[in-house]
Design a protein around this motif. Sequence first.
Motif: not given
Length: 442
Positions: A99-106, A117-121, A125-131
């Motif tokens: 993943v890079a900035s602007g990418d997304h993880i499920v 915490g790694l995902f949410l914090d 901050r790196l612009g990686i979104e998580v659902d």
Amino acid sequence: MTTSDRRDGFTTRQVHGSLTPHAARSRTTPIYLTAGFPFDGFDDAAAHFGQGDGFGYTRVGNPTIDVVERRIALLEGGAQALLVASGQAAVTVALLGLVASGDHIVTSTHIYEGTRGLFLDNFARLGIEVDFVDDIDDPAAWEALIRPTTRALFSESLANARNDLLDVRAIADVGDRHGIPLVVDNTLATPYLQRPLEHGAAVVVHSASKFLSGQGSVLGGVIVDDGRFDATASGAKFPHLVEPTRTGGASLYERHGGLARIAHLRETVAPRLGPTPSPLNAFLIGQGLETLSLRVREQSRNAALVAAWLEARPEVASVDYVGLPSHPHHRHVERYLPDGAGSVFTFTLDGGTDDARRFVEAGEVFTHMTHVGDVRSLVLHPATTSHVQRTREERAAHGVFDGTLRLSIGIEDAADLIADLDRALAAARPAVAPAVAEAVPA
């Protein structure tokens, strides 16, 4: 002794004296506890930096570490493995390779709090979104969260703390339909009990500090890749793997084929972020691997006995152990955990935090500490430790209540473990004062 007739000075002798070019053969893996390696010649150095031949610097590669990586890859049924300094580093490096900035993880809501915490914090901050998926047993729920920018699905094979068991094949199939790899944290199941790559996962990570080492002495993490990266199916989602390098060189896929993912981690992500494992730690993890099946088999057997005993106790409100028929994911055990259901699980006392405190402090065989996978049995109160950053509602949704305790079962005699739990349960029972008892109507 040396056959050379050189007469070196004291300082030269104190760093070179008595060293011979070839060490005696060792039955165990030698520990190459060195920062760097001398090159035999000018061209050897050029070959190392140009083609990756040989060893030059431990941050990039080390013979001790290499042996352990090969063994773990073999045990997991993967193509290659990469050892790093901790389990948290393994998750971070594996995902930052995708993943890079602007990418997304499920991902699943039932993941280790450090990863959450790694995902949410950090990733945020790196612009990686998580659902987050609440019902990990519903493939449609995973698929519904996939976006055009989704680059990874992430879950744990066996979750901490509620013992949720992932249907790896079903979720891997969801990822395959979209060209997205499933990354599975297999720490609690271990490659002895389950090998997610055999069920369709693309990447597996471990905290090697846990069951792989077994003795609780060292930190380490590992990433294992299936070696089946398909540029045709996924190349557009991962241009860094299929496009020429920034200097115009051949792409990772051109050089490594299906190993492009882990080659990227080994060449670019891990050495630049720098979570290098100590060769000594690698050696101790390698020693632990030699007894993995023996330990995990005994730990799983003990856990099954302890869980069944706890479930029958009136003081216990519930036991979340996937090896018990009462667990909602027990139907997956035959397929994914045929040799044992693991040894880390939770149970909940009828009382609250005070009962849990008395229970923990009464234990004599169980050690109170934040760790799992040790040969020693361990106990922890998640609501005030590992899950303290979650709200009460979030904890309840994942089976963590004020009276919940997590056990990591070791290799002690099961009878001794049960006797210790019996003592702790007796201490945890709230005393009923006579005056209160007399006030209750008959």
